[in-house]
Design a protein around this motif. Structure first.
Motif, PDB file in Angstrom:
ATOM      1  N   THR A  59      45.413   6.745   8.847  1.00 18.93           N
ATOM      2  CA  THR A  59      46.445   5.793   9.258  1.00 18.93           C
ATOM      3  C   THR A  59      47.170   5.202   8.056  1.00 18.93           C
ATOM      4  O   THR A  59      48.412   5.102   8.040  1.00 18.93           O
ATOM      5  CB  THR A  59      45.845   4.665  10.116  1.00 18.93           C
ATOM      6  OG1 THR A  59      45.176   5.241  11.237  1.00 18.93           O
ATOM      7  CG2 THR A  59      46.913   3.720  10.589  1.00 18.93           C
ATOM      8  N   ARG A  60      46.420   4.835   7.040  1.00 19.71           N
ATOM      9  CA  ARG A  60      47.038   4.271   5.825  1.00 19.71           C
ATOM     10  C   ARG A  60      47.918   5.299   5.143  1.00 19.71           C
ATOM     11  O   ARG A  60      48.979   4.982   4.601  1.00 19.71           O
ATOM     12  CB  ARG A  60      45.955   3.771   4.871  1.00 19.71           C
ATOM     13  CG  ARG A  60      45.334   2.442   5.291  1.00 19.71           C
ATOM     14  CD  ARG A  60      44.598   1.784   4.126  1.00 19.71           C
ATOM     15  NE  ARG A  60      43.494   2.601   3.660  1.00 19.71           N
ATOM     16  CZ  ARG A  60      42.258   2.526   4.100  1.00 19.71           C
ATOM     17  NH1 ARG A  60      41.961   1.660   5.081  1.00 19.71           N
ATOM     18  NH2 ARG A  60      41.304   3.280   3.622  1.00 19.71           N
ATOM     19  N   ARG A  61      47.471   6.571   5.167  1.00 15.73           N
ATOM     20  CA  ARG A  61      48.254   7.623   4.518  1.00 15.73           C
ATOM     21  C   ARG A  61      49.567   7.861   5.266  1.00 15.73           C
ATOM     22  O   ARG A  61      50.614   8.087   4.648  1.00 15.73           O
ATOM     23  CB  ARG A  61      47.432   8.904   4.458  1.00 15.73           C
ATOM     24  CG  ARG A  61      48.054   9.990   3.592  1.00 15.73           C
ATOM     25  CD  ARG A  61      47.172  11.218   3.461  1.00 15.73           C
ATOM     26  NE  ARG A  61      45.908  10.892   2.813  1.00 15.73           N
ATOM     27  CZ  ARG A  61      44.719  10.991   3.396  1.00 15.73           C
ATOM     28  NH1 ARG A  61      44.629  11.360   4.665  1.00 15.73           N
ATOM     29  NH2 ARG A  61      43.637  10.701   2.741  1.00 15.73           N
TER      30      ARG A  61
ATOM     31  N   ASP B 223      38.066  -2.518   2.409  1.00 18.35           N
ATOM     32  CA  ASP B 223      38.620  -1.289   2.971  1.00 18.35           C
ATOM     33  C   ASP B 223      37.617  -0.523   3.838  1.00 18.35           C
ATOM     34  O   ASP B 223      38.021   0.218   4.743  1.00 18.35           O
ATOM     35  CB  ASP B 223      39.125  -0.368   1.851  1.00 18.35           C
ATOM     36  CG  ASP B 223      40.364  -0.925   1.166  1.00 18.35           C
ATOM     37  OD1 ASP B 223      40.983  -1.837   1.745  1.00 18.35           O
ATOM     38  OD2 ASP B 223      40.692  -0.462   0.060  1.00 18.35           O
ATOM     39  N   THR B 224      36.348  -0.665   3.555  1.00 21.14           N
ATOM     40  CA  THR B 224      35.323   0.070   4.307  1.00 21.14           C
ATOM     41  C   THR B 224      34.488  -0.834   5.207  1.00 21.14           C
ATOM     42  O   THR B 224      33.519  -0.383   5.811  1.00 21.14           O
ATOM     43  CB  THR B 224      34.384   0.814   3.339  1.00 21.14           C
ATOM     44  OG1 THR B 224      33.791  -0.144   2.436  1.00 21.14           O
ATOM     45  CG2 THR B 224      35.144   1.851   2.532  1.00 21.14           C
TER      46      THR B 224
ATOM     47  N   ALA C  99      40.870   5.369   9.599  1.00 20.38           N
ATOM     48  CA  ALA C  99      41.544   4.294   8.856  1.00 20.38           C
ATOM     49  C   ALA C  99      42.286   4.855   7.650  1.00 20.38           C
ATOM     50  O   ALA C  99      43.421   4.449   7.350  1.00 20.38           O
ATOM     51  CB  ALA C  99      40.515   3.259   8.413  1.00 20.38           C
ATOM     52  N   ARG C 100      41.679   5.799   6.948  1.00 19.14           N
ATOM     53  CA  ARG C 100      42.324   6.384   5.767  1.00 19.14           C
ATOM     54  C   ARG C 100      43.531   7.222   6.179  1.00 19.14           C
ATOM     55  O   ARG C 100      44.575   7.229   5.497  1.00 19.14           O
ATOM     56  CB  ARG C 100      41.323   7.215   4.988  1.00 19.14           C
ATOM     57  CG  ARG C 100      40.295   6.369   4.254  1.00 19.14           C
ATOM     58  CD  ARG C 100      39.249   7.203   3.546  1.00 19.14           C
ATOM     59  NE  ARG C 100      38.348   6.354   2.771  1.00 19.14           N
ATOM     60  CZ  ARG C 100      37.266   6.821   2.130  1.00 19.14           C
ATOM     61  NH1 ARG C 100      36.946   8.109   2.197  1.00 19.14           N
ATOM     62  NH2 ARG C 100      36.496   5.997   1.451  1.00 19.14           N
TER      63      ARG C 100
ATOM     64  N   LYS D 151      51.165   5.679   7.136  1.00 22.66           N
ATOM     65  CA  LYS D 151      52.036   4.524   6.942  1.00 22.66           C
ATOM     66  C   LYS D 151      52.684   4.550   5.557  1.00 22.66           C
ATOM     67  O   LYS D 151      53.810   4.076   5.373  1.00 22.66           O
ATOM     68  CB  LYS D 151      51.246   3.232   7.111  1.00 22.66           C
ATOM     69  CG  LYS D 151      50.881   2.932   8.577  1.00 22.66           C
ATOM     70  CD  LYS D 151      50.123   1.615   8.667  1.00 22.66           C
ATOM     71  CE  LYS D 151      49.787   1.274  10.117  1.00 22.66           C
ATOM     72  NZ  LYS D 151      49.024  -0.001  10.237  1.00 22.66           N
ATOM     73  N   GLY D 152      51.899   5.049   4.588  1.00 26.44           N
ATOM     74  CA  GLY D 152      52.435   5.080   3.224  1.00 26.44           C
ATOM     75  C   GLY D 152      53.453   6.194   3.046  1.00 26.44           C
ATOM     76  O   GLY D 152      54.300   6.125   2.163  1.00 26.44           O
TER      77      GLY D 152
END
Length: 394
Positions: free
Chosen positions: A389-391, A348-349, A386-387, A393-394
């Motif tokens: 973007t994931r949030r 993830d990182t 990145a975090r 999308k979720g």
């Protein structure tokens, strides 16, 4: 206290100081000269650091009855070597040293700052450290290319002795460096005369200059690297060996001794990590309550080594610079391997760590600010994006 003293602790303390000094003083000298220190200022910085960390180890070990090993910030010295001379020269670097020392004291006394440091993603901190170290780790190869008859004995001594006992690999490389210098390098007579006149230590007081370049290129990265790579692991080593230190006061005291050494050219002292295991482990004494003597002995020995700093620096200066850089690079290989593995461990990182590493390793500075700061900033932005973007999308 005297009843707690033992020959076992005496031996381990002497061994700890020898390994700690011999394996990394070359990194310190290279780092100080890298930010503009003269030979005399580098010798003064080495002396100030050795004496400060020796006295600090003695004071903390007596006060706490714990084997508190103290060292200079080897990753911090590597950072200095990669930073280059900032605006304001070595005076600005010393200003950065002082600010870093104040931040370390604050991190020990003010818990919110300590929590902020602990909140820095480990992957990014390790990636920045790996980017800082990689340039120095190239030095052994460059030394062989410069002169195989000079570089190969140093590298081979490191490899052969390291295959038998990793603890003595760097001291063996240093011994090979000395032999190469004595028997291979043509030393002018006037240089030998100069060496004979440098037996006594010479303290060089440096007037600090405070500017943005020193703060951002020196103070902040040095603070982060020292806390993340030395102080926090140093506490962990003590805990693994069954001791329960209070981290805050230990951090604050190392910051105070960093403040004392900075005006004389010392960049930072901190809790030891690698040599801490030597003093805190069962080899120092079967009884944990008596192991603190090993750290006290190591501290006394560091003070003695500090008084010889001028002679050590003058002797090293007789060799081509690439040779002592090779010794420094060999000393940092293990640190580079460990920080690289930690940086790229988590998927993830990984991309953010790669950005941090590449920007830092490029050695490029923008607006007079070194790549270490920009690498950490770029990696942090990458990780935050990145975090986010994931949030979303979720």
């Amino acid at each position: 206290m005297l009843r707690d003293f033992s020959l076992q602790s005496l031996f381990m303390g002497l061994l700890t100081a020898f390994v700690g000094f011999a394996s990394s003083f070359a990194v310190v000298l290279h780092g100080l000269t890298g930010v503009g220190a003269t030979e005399a200022q580098a010798a003064s910085g080495l002396m100030a650091l050795s004496i400060s960390m020796g006295v600090c180890a003695i004071v903390l070990s007596i006060a706490t009855r714990l084997p508190v090993s103290i060292a200079w910030s080897t990753p911090g010295a590597a950072l200095l070597a990669s930073s280059g001379i900032v605006v304001g020269g070595f005076n600005a670097a010393v200003g950065g040293f002082l600010v870093c020392a104040v931040l370390i004291v604050m991190a020990g006394l003010w818990k919110p700052l300590g929590r902020m440091v602990a909140a820095i993603p480990a992957a990014l901190a390790n990636a920045m450290l790996a980017g800082v170290l990689i340039g120095l780790c190239f030095a052994p190869v460059k030394a062989i290319a410069f002169n195989p008859f000079f570089g190969l004995p140093i590298v081979l001594a490191f490899i052969v002795v390291g295959s038998i006992n990793r603890l003595f690999a760097v001291p063996a490389a240093l011994a090979a460096f000395v032999l190469v210098l004595v028997f291979g390098v043509d030393i002018p007579a006037d240089a030998l005369a100069k060496l004979s006149g440098t037996l006594l230590p010479q303290a060089e007081l440096v007037s600090p200059v405070f500017n943005i370049a020193g703060l951002v290129s020196i103070a902040l990265p040095l603070f982060i690297v020292t806390m993340a790579s030395q102080n926090i692991p140093g506490i962990a080593v003590l805990q693994v060996n069954g001791f329960e230190p209070r981290p805050g006061p230990l951090f604050a005291v190392t910051g105070v001794f960093s403040l004392l050494s900075a005006p004389f050219g010392g960049h930072a002292v901190n809790l030891a990590a690698i040599t801490a295991a030597m003093c805190a482990g069962s080899d120092a004494h079967p009884d944990p309550a008596r192991r603190y003597w090993s750290a006290i002995v190591a501290g006394v020995t560091y003070v003695v080594f500090g008084l010889l700093a001028a002679t050590v620096t003058a002797f090293v200066s007789l060799a081509p610079p690439i040779l002592i850089q090779a010794v420094a690079g060999l000393a940092l290989i293990a640190a580079f391997a460990g920080s690289s593995m930690a940086a790229f461990k988590e998927p993830d990182t990984r991309e953010a760590a790669a950005v941090t590493f590449l920007v830092t390793a490029s050695g490029v500075s923008f607006a007079g600010i070194s790549g270490a700061f920009w690498g950490l900033l770029a990696g942090g932005l990458m990780l935050g994006l990145a975090r986010l973007t994931r949030r979303l999308k979720g």
